[in-house]
Design an enzyme around this catalytic site. Sequence first.
Site, mmCIF file in Angstrom:
data_model
loop_
_atom_site.group_PDB
_atom_site.id
_atom_site.type_symbol
_atom_site.label_atom_id
_atom_site.label_comp_id
_atom_site.label_asym_id
_atom_site.label_seq_id
_atom_site.Cartn_x
_atom_site.Cartn_y
_atom_site.Cartn_z
ATOM 1 N N ASP A 99 0.820 -1.213 0.000
ATOM 2 C CA ASP A 99 0.000 0.000 0.000
ATOM 3 C C ASP A 99 0.856 1.266 0.000
ATOM 4 O OD1 ASP A 99 -2.465 -1.402 0.101
ATOM 5 O OD2 ASP A 99 -2.255 -1.668 2.245
ATOM 6 N N ARG A 117 -1.004 1.513 16.520
ATOM 7 C CA ARG A 117 -1.365 2.631 15.640
ATOM 8 C C ARG A 117 -1.332 3.995 16.336
ATOM 9 N NH1 ARG A 117 0.449 -0.444 12.142
ATOM 10 N NH2 ARG A 117 -0.943 -1.439 10.664
ATOM 11 N N ASP A 169 -7.787 0.515 10.945
ATOM 12 C CA ASP A 169 -6.593 1.337 11.132
ATOM 13 C C ASP A 169 -6.791 2.782 10.707
ATOM 14 O OD1 ASP A 169 -5.075 -0.574 12.343
ATOM 15 O OD2 ASP A 169 -4.001 -1.188 10.546
ATOM 16 N N SER A 194 -2.116 -9.918 3.478
ATOM 17 C CA SER A 194 -1.998 -8.627 4.144
ATOM 18 C C SER A 194 -1.503 -8.902 5.559
ATOM 19 C CB SER A 194 -3.350 -7.907 4.174
ATOM 20 O OG SER A 194 -3.247 -6.693 4.890
#
Length: 404
Positions: free
Chosen positions: A18, A98, A127, A179
Amino acid sequence: MKKEDIKKVVLAYSGGLDTSIIIPWLKEHYNNCEVIAVSGNVGQADELEGLEEKAIATGASKLYVLDLTDEYVEDYIIPTMKAGAVYEDYLLGTSHARPCIAKGLVEIAQKEGADAIAHGCTGKGNDQVRFELAIKHFAPNMPVIAPWREWDIKSREEEIDYAEAHNVPLKINRETNYSKDKNLWHLSHEGLDLEDPGNEPAYEKEGFLEMGVSPINAPDEPTYVTIDFEQGVPVAVNGEQMRAKDIILKLNALGGANGIGILDIVENRLVGMKCRGVYETPGGAILYRAHKVLETICLDKMTAHEKEKLAITFAELVYNGQWFTPLREALSAFVDKTQERVTGTVRLKLYKGNMINAGVWSPYSLYSEEIATFGESDYNQKDAEGFINLYGLPIQVQAIVDGK
């Protein structure tokens, strides 16, 4: 801020699929803006190798690698573990990383005078919320660019097409395109065959598990481990004093070798959909288990039960990106109070994916063998008669009123 006014963007950069293609995409769609890549080191180890060269080759002007490992462990992991916070059996490995990373992002954005912060989170995931709520806390007026909510790319396969067309180097291929999110606490796997809950994960396939082995391939002999806690914080493994970060790494090795901490769940995402994931959290699973065992002898009944209720709320706050909120801070204050006497030693037996209690000791233990024994003691069993009469009085009165 208008798109044409954005001249400098700080990008949360992992070097994965990404974020790798986001650099050229930002430059294409935001007037060839300067892109500053920022990677938060939360223990992803080998994933950081060659990152600067890759980021600059892809179009970034520079790369910051922030060492957040100690901050991540001490300010996020340990408080969550002390709370006993678990979201649907998930030990929150991505969730509490995060806000830690986002805090570092904002610091660099402010230092560099950036016009916006960008991230590679999809519009389907959790996220995006975790990053952006943390950004709102530290920089409430900072614009956020989320390419997955703007671009025409629809799938990871199309991302690979874009990468190949723009000569973006990748470490994955179409067949191993899971992922993943990795840090010193855990590793998550999503996508490909795991999208069908009917498919068994390929635990025995070489390369699938990265932090340990399948229980089937674990040793035939058990491994004993002792963990010392002081006020709920782990301070030693097998009698060796060490920092919390090093304890987690040590337990990752011990747990991984014994097939501990593998979780396959379909969880309820914040955005409303269900998602299937496989998690590896070997050291974390051991810490949670040992801490809970110690609490069984150190906490009184009412505190333990109330703490279990609030642990669900704590976990939801962490999962939903609400770390920087008054409620989470208040719950952490409550947890810290409960941990004042959670000091002692726990021994566990690790065997083929299982954690078996093998002893617990504390100078603050509320367990009294003299009272609880089936042998002779000073406990007056006749006292129970009066207790039952008073405890059952409301039931007795209700029955009389009902004419029974």
